[in-house]
Each structure stands twice: as structure tokens, then as C-alpha cells.
Enzyme design. Structure first.
Site, PDB file in Angstrom:
ATOM      1  CG  HIS A 149      -0.850  -8.724   0.834  1.00 30.27           C
ATOM      2  ND1 HIS A 149      -0.533  -7.395   0.769  1.00 30.27           N
ATOM      3  CD2 HIS A 149      -2.178  -8.791   0.575  1.00 30.27           C
ATOM      4  CE1 HIS A 149      -1.616  -6.691   0.501  1.00 30.27           C
ATOM      5  NE2 HIS A 149      -2.630  -7.521   0.371  1.00 30.27           N
ATOM      6  CE1 TYR A 171      -3.010  -3.045   0.479  1.00 30.55           C
ATOM      7  CE2 TYR A 171      -3.487  -2.332   2.704  1.00 30.55           C
ATOM      8  CZ  TYR A 171      -3.679  -3.223   1.670  1.00 30.55           C
ATOM      9  OH  TYR A 171      -4.548  -4.258   1.832  1.00 30.55           O
TER      10      TYR A 171
HETATM   11  N1  LIG Z   1      -5.563  -8.668   2.332  1.00 27.85           N
HETATM   12  C1  LIG Z   1      -5.994  -8.311   1.141  1.00 27.85           C
HETATM   13  O1  LIG Z   1      -5.709  -8.962   0.132  1.00 27.85           O
HETATM   14  C2  LIG Z   1      -6.851  -7.090   1.006  1.00 27.85           C
HETATM   15  C3  LIG Z   1      -6.997  -6.240   2.084  1.00 27.85           C
HETATM   16  N2  LIG Z   1      -7.797  -5.120   1.988  1.00 27.85           N
HETATM   17  C4  LIG Z   1      -7.954  -4.291   3.204  1.00 27.85           C
HETATM   18  O2  LIG Z   1      -9.348  -4.117   3.464  1.00 27.85           O
HETATM   19  C5  LIG Z   1      -9.640  -2.728   3.595  1.00 27.85           C
HETATM   20  C6  LIG Z   1     -11.082  -2.431   3.205  1.00 27.85           C
HETATM   21  O3  LIG Z   1     -11.371  -2.941   1.916  1.00 27.85           O
HETATM   22  P1  LIG Z   1     -11.768  -2.004   0.678  1.00 27.85           P
HETATM   23  O4  LIG Z   1     -11.421  -2.744  -0.556  1.00 27.85           O
HETATM   24  O5  LIG Z   1     -11.188  -0.699   0.890  1.00 27.85           O
HETATM   25  O6  LIG Z   1     -13.354  -1.990   0.683  1.00 27.85           O
HETATM   26  P2  LIG Z   1     -14.554  -1.643   1.698  1.00 27.85           P
HETATM   27  O7  LIG Z   1     -15.497  -2.783   1.599  1.00 27.85           O
HETATM   28  O8  LIG Z   1     -14.040  -1.253   3.033  1.00 27.85           O
HETATM   29  O9  LIG Z   1     -15.243  -0.424   0.968  1.00 27.85           O
HETATM   30  C7  LIG Z   1     -14.668   0.851   0.929  1.00 27.85           C
HETATM   31  C8  LIG Z   1     -15.628   1.764   0.193  1.00 27.85           C
HETATM   32  O10 LIG Z   1     -16.864   1.830   0.910  1.00 27.85           O
HETATM   33  C9  LIG Z   1     -17.204   3.210   1.163  1.00 27.85           C
HETATM   34  N3  LIG Z   1     -17.836   3.266   2.497  1.00 27.85           N
HETATM   35  C10 LIG Z   1     -17.245   3.111   3.695  1.00 27.85           C
HETATM   36  N4  LIG Z   1     -18.142   3.220   4.684  1.00 27.85           N
HETATM   37  C11 LIG Z   1     -19.346   3.438   4.101  1.00 27.85           C
HETATM   38  C12 LIG Z   1     -20.650   3.635   4.613  1.00 27.85           C
HETATM   39  N5  LIG Z   1     -20.919   3.618   5.924  1.00 27.85           N
HETATM   40  N6  LIG Z   1     -21.645   3.848   3.709  1.00 27.85           N
HETATM   41  C13 LIG Z   1     -21.394   3.874   2.378  1.00 27.85           C
HETATM   42  N7  LIG Z   1     -20.177   3.685   1.835  1.00 27.85           N
HETATM   43  C14 LIG Z   1     -19.146   3.477   2.697  1.00 27.85           C
HETATM   44  C15 LIG Z   1     -15.902   3.966   1.085  1.00 27.85           C
HETATM   45  O11 LIG Z   1     -16.119   5.280   0.639  1.00 27.85           O
HETATM   46  P3  LIG Z   1     -15.772   6.585   1.552  1.00 27.85           P
HETATM   47  O12 LIG Z   1     -14.279   6.559   1.755  1.00 27.85           O
HETATM   48  O13 LIG Z   1     -16.240   7.717   0.684  1.00 27.85           O
HETATM   49  O14 LIG Z   1     -16.552   6.455   2.819  1.00 27.85           O
HETATM   50  C16 LIG Z   1     -15.109   3.168   0.049  1.00 27.85           C
HETATM   51  O15 LIG Z   1     -15.438   3.593  -1.254  1.00 27.85           O
HETATM   52  C17 LIG Z   1      -8.579  -2.055   2.714  1.00 27.85           C
HETATM   53  O16 LIG Z   1      -8.431  -0.670   3.009  1.00 27.85           O
HETATM   54  C18 LIG Z   1      -7.354  -2.882   3.064  1.00 27.85           C
HETATM   55  O17 LIG Z   1      -6.831  -2.442   4.306  1.00 27.85           O
HETATM   56  C19 LIG Z   1      -8.477  -4.855   0.845  1.00 27.85           C
HETATM   57  C20 LIG Z   1      -8.345  -5.659  -0.273  1.00 27.85           C
HETATM   58  C21 LIG Z   1      -7.521  -6.844  -0.273  1.00 27.85           C
HETATM   59  O1  LIG Z   2      -5.524  -4.342  -1.532  1.00 27.67           O
HETATM   60  C1  LIG Z   2      -4.994  -5.433  -1.256  1.00 27.67           C
HETATM   61  O2  LIG Z   2      -4.599  -5.723  -0.121  1.00 27.67           O
HETATM   62  C2  LIG Z   2      -4.818  -6.444  -2.315  1.00 27.67           C
HETATM   63  O3  LIG Z   2      -4.344  -7.509  -2.061  1.00 27.67           O
HETATM   64  C3  LIG Z   2      -5.236  -6.133  -3.718  1.00 27.67           C
HETATM   65  O4  LIG Z   2      -5.031  -7.240  -4.570  1.00 27.67           O
HETATM   66  C4  LIG Z   2      -6.667  -5.829  -3.882  1.00 27.67           C
HETATM   67  O5  LIG Z   2      -7.351  -6.996  -3.727  1.00 27.67           O
HETATM   68  C5  LIG Z   2      -6.878  -5.189  -5.222  1.00 27.67           C
HETATM   69  O6  LIG Z   2      -6.516  -4.061  -5.381  1.00 27.67           O
HETATM   70  C6  LIG Z   2      -7.523  -5.935  -6.288  1.00 27.67           C
HETATM   71  O7  LIG Z   2      -7.601  -5.187  -7.435  1.00 27.67           O
END
Ligand SMILES: NC(=O)C1=CN([C@@H]2O[C@H](COP(=O)(O)OP(=O)(O)OC[C@H]3O[C@@H](n4cnc5c(N)ncnc54)[C@H](OP(=O)(O)O)[C@@H]3O)[C@@H](O)[C@H]2O)C=CC1
Ligand SMILES: O=C(O)C(=O)[C@@H](O)[C@H](O)C(=O)CO
Length: 276
Positions: free
Chosen positions: A106, A48
Site C-alpha cells: 500500500h 479498508y
Molecule cells: N492506494 C492508495 O493509497 C489510495 C487508494 N485509493 C483508492 O482510490 C479510490 C478512489 O479514490 P477516492 O479517494 O475515493 O476519490 P475519487 O476521486 O474517486 O472521488 C470520489 C468522490 O467523487 C464523487 N463522484 C464520483 N463520481 C462522480 C461523478 N461522476 N460526478 C460527481 N462526483 C462524483 C463520489 O461521490 P458519490 O459516491 O456520491 O458519487 C465521491 O465523493 C478509493 O475508493 C480507493 O479504492 C484512494 C486513496 C488512496
Molecule cells: O485510502 C487509501 O488507500 C489510503 O492510503 C489513505 O491514506 C488515503 O489516502 C486517506 O485516507 C488519506 O487521508
């Protein structure tokens, strides 16, 4: 806030904070508003490119360091033992903290087949005090079993994709039976439309809250720790307060039943997906 989860030597708050897009000064401001809302579990990753932002936000928060659980993750291109070791050290240096609380692999990248040596590097870094707890992300049962068979050490956390269209029932049960904490990434479906699902909207109307809050309450009710991301202080507050919403067994079952065979957000089956 409901009682913390404590399946293993690690206790986590019921809801954490995703930092996926928090960078620079705007990221620090966003993290500080999240801390004001009560978040103490933070999810970051080497990939990130924001371990510096997260570490600086923690160091400048005016909140005791030991209240925080700072998480980071080892990228797929650094699984080889020596590279994993210096990457963990680099993660720590970037945070400016004296330890990282939770460090995860990861993705397993099974075709590359180096996740066991990466795990050995995490075990070693834990013994050296650089990181306190070690876990994984996107691991399937076969990967978890191999880690334990080959090293004798079981991950304390598995952070996986999990939202109502992809409820991961089998994984949640598998982890629970083994004392592994399930964290949910993209817990709100990252804008995939799940919060507009009529079933969730109806349950939300009954509780006089938003659909997103109901989704987060559903995670908590299943013993899963969601890590929602939000740049909005208002939504940050609503999201963490969702831990107080009590759903009935029927409501939980109705949401879990929304799962779809093609419910993943993207084509990221950990059995074959590779991320470096
Ligand atoms: N281990 C892995 O492979 C992965 C880990 N992650 C982790 O998971 C975290 C969260 O996942 P992410 O993919 O960001 O998705 P989320 O499911 O957390 O969704 C985020 C989105 O939802 C919106 N949102 C948040 N709260 C609300 C609400 N109460 N009502 C309406 N919309 C809302 C946000 O907009 P706004 O900011 O405008 O509120 C943003 O656009 C990441 O930040 C990361 O730390 C993610 C992907 C892969
Ligand atoms: O955001 C993360 O932690 C990921 O592992 C990414 O792969 C995430 O799932 C993504 O960006 C997929 O397009």
C-alpha cells in the site's frame, strides 16, 4: 469499452472501481450496481476493512469469477516478512475467494525500510498461488528500482495519487517506459474542486458530458487506469462510460497543464509519508 491495457503479463480494463467506503450489505448492493454498469477491476485494501464485502459481492454476483480482477493491499504495519505472509493469507481468507488477482504494497514507508522484505513475501505468495499478480502503490522510482535490484522482480502496477491538479507526468512516463501500469487513486480529486475547473467545464460542454467524465477520459487517454469511487448507480454508469469519450491532443494537454506544485489532496509525499 476501449481495448484493455496490456503493458505486462497483466491486462486491465480501462476504468476500475474504488471500494474505499463500500462496507456491509450497503456496500454489496453498491458493488452489484457497479458490476451491472460493467466494472470488473475492483480496488480494495486490508486497511479498508472491506475485503469481506468485496469478496462476498464477487461470490454472489452471478458473474464468472475469472471476469474479475480483485485487488487488495498490504498495510504498512505488516511489512516484516512473516507478518506480510500471514496478512496476505488473512486478506485471502477474508475475501472467501480462492485467490486474489492483484496484491499491492500500500505505501513504501521508506523510513521503516522493510518494503523489500514485504515484496519478497508477495513474490512468495504469488508462487504459492494465493495471489496472481503483484504490484505496489505510492512507490517512487527509487523504491521501484530497489525492488528490482534486490529481488529481480518488477511490479506490474504502481497505484499513485493522480488527478488534473496533480497529473504526475514524470511518473506516468517512467512507468510506461518500464511496462508498469499506472493506476490513479482519487482520480476525480475526491471532491477537491477540480471538476469545477473552468478549463474542464469548457471541454465538458463541448462534448455534452459532465466534467467528471472528461477527467476520467483524460486518464484513459494518457494510458492511466483510474479507479473512481461512487455510491450512486447513475454516476457509476457515467464514470465507466467515460472510456468511450475521445479527447483531442490539445484537450489532453490543456488538462495536464492544470497541474499545481501543491496539487496533492493531502500531505502524503511517499518519500516521507508513513501509513500503517
Ligand atoms: N492506494 C492508495 O493509497 C489510495 C487508494 N485509493 C483508492 O482510490 C479510490 C478512489 O479514490 P477516492 O479517494 O475515493 O476519490 P475519487 O476521486 O474517486 O472521488 C470520489 C468522490 O467523487 C464523487 N463522484 C464520483 N463520481 C462522480 C461523478 N461522476 N460526478 C460527481 N462526483 C462524483 C463520489 O461521490 P458519490 O459516491 O456520491 O458519487 C465521491 O465523493 C478509493 O475508493 C480507493 O479504492 C484512494 C486513496 C488512496
Ligand atoms: O485510502 C487509501 O488507500 C489510503 O492510503 C489513505 O491514506 C488515503 O489516502 C486517506 O485516507 C488519506 O487521508
Amino acid at each position: 469499452m476501449t481495448a484493455s491495457l496490456s503493458f505486462s503479463e497483466l491486462s486491465l480494463p480501462p476504468i476500475g472501481f474504488g471500494t474505499g467506503r463500500a462496507h456491509g450489505l450497503a456496500g454489496i448492493e453498491s458493488l452489484h450496481s457497479a458490476f451491472d454498469a460493467g466494472y470488473r477491476l475492483l480496488d480494495s485494501a486490508f486497511n479498508y476493512e472491506n475485503e469481506g464485502t468485496v469478496g462476498r459481492a464477487v461470490r454472489t454476483a452471478g458473474i464468472p469469477r475469472d471476469e474479475f480482477i480483485v485487488t487488495s493491499k498490504l498495510p504498512g504495519r505488516r511489512h516484516a516478512r512473516a507478518e506480510a505472509t500471514f496478512t496476505i493469507e488473512e486478506s485471502l481468507f477474508r475475501t472467501g475467494l480462492d485467490h486474489i488477482d492483484l496484491y499491492l504494497i500500500h505505501w513504501p514507508n521508506p523510513r521503516v525500510d522493510q518494503y523489500v522484505e514485504a515484496w519478497e513475501a508477495l513474490i512468495d505468495a504469488r508462487e504459492r498461488g494465493l495471489i496472481r499478480h503483484i504490484g505496489v502503490s505510492n512507490f517512487l522510482p527509487e523504491h521501484l528500482e530497489r525492488l528490482e535490484t534486490e529481488t529481480g522482480v518488477r511490479p506490474v502496477v504502481n497505484q499513485i495519487e493522480l488527478h488534473p491538479w496533480f497529473p504526475q507526468e514524470a511518473a506516468v512516463i517512467y512507468h510506461r517506459e518500464r511496462g508498469i501500469i499506472t493506476e490513479a487513486w482519487s482520480p476525480l480529486g475526491r471532491g477537491n474542486g477540480v471538476t469545477a475547473d473552468p478549463v474542464i467545464e469548457r471541454i465538458a460542454a463541448g462534448h455534452d458530458v459532465s466534467p467528471a467524465e472528461i477527467v476520467l477520459a483524460w486518464h484513459v487517454a494518457r494510458g492511466v487506469v483510474p479507479i473512481p469511487r461512487s455510491a450512486s448507480p447513475e454516476r457509476q454508469r457515467l464514470n465507466i462510460a467515460a472510456a468511450h469519450i475521445e479527447l483531442s491532443a490539445e484537450e489532453i494537454a490543456l488538462i495536464t497543464a492544470l497541474g499545481r506544485p501543491d496539487g496533492r489532496l493531502a500531505d502524503q509525499d511517499p518519500a516521507v509519508y508513513e501509513e500503517f
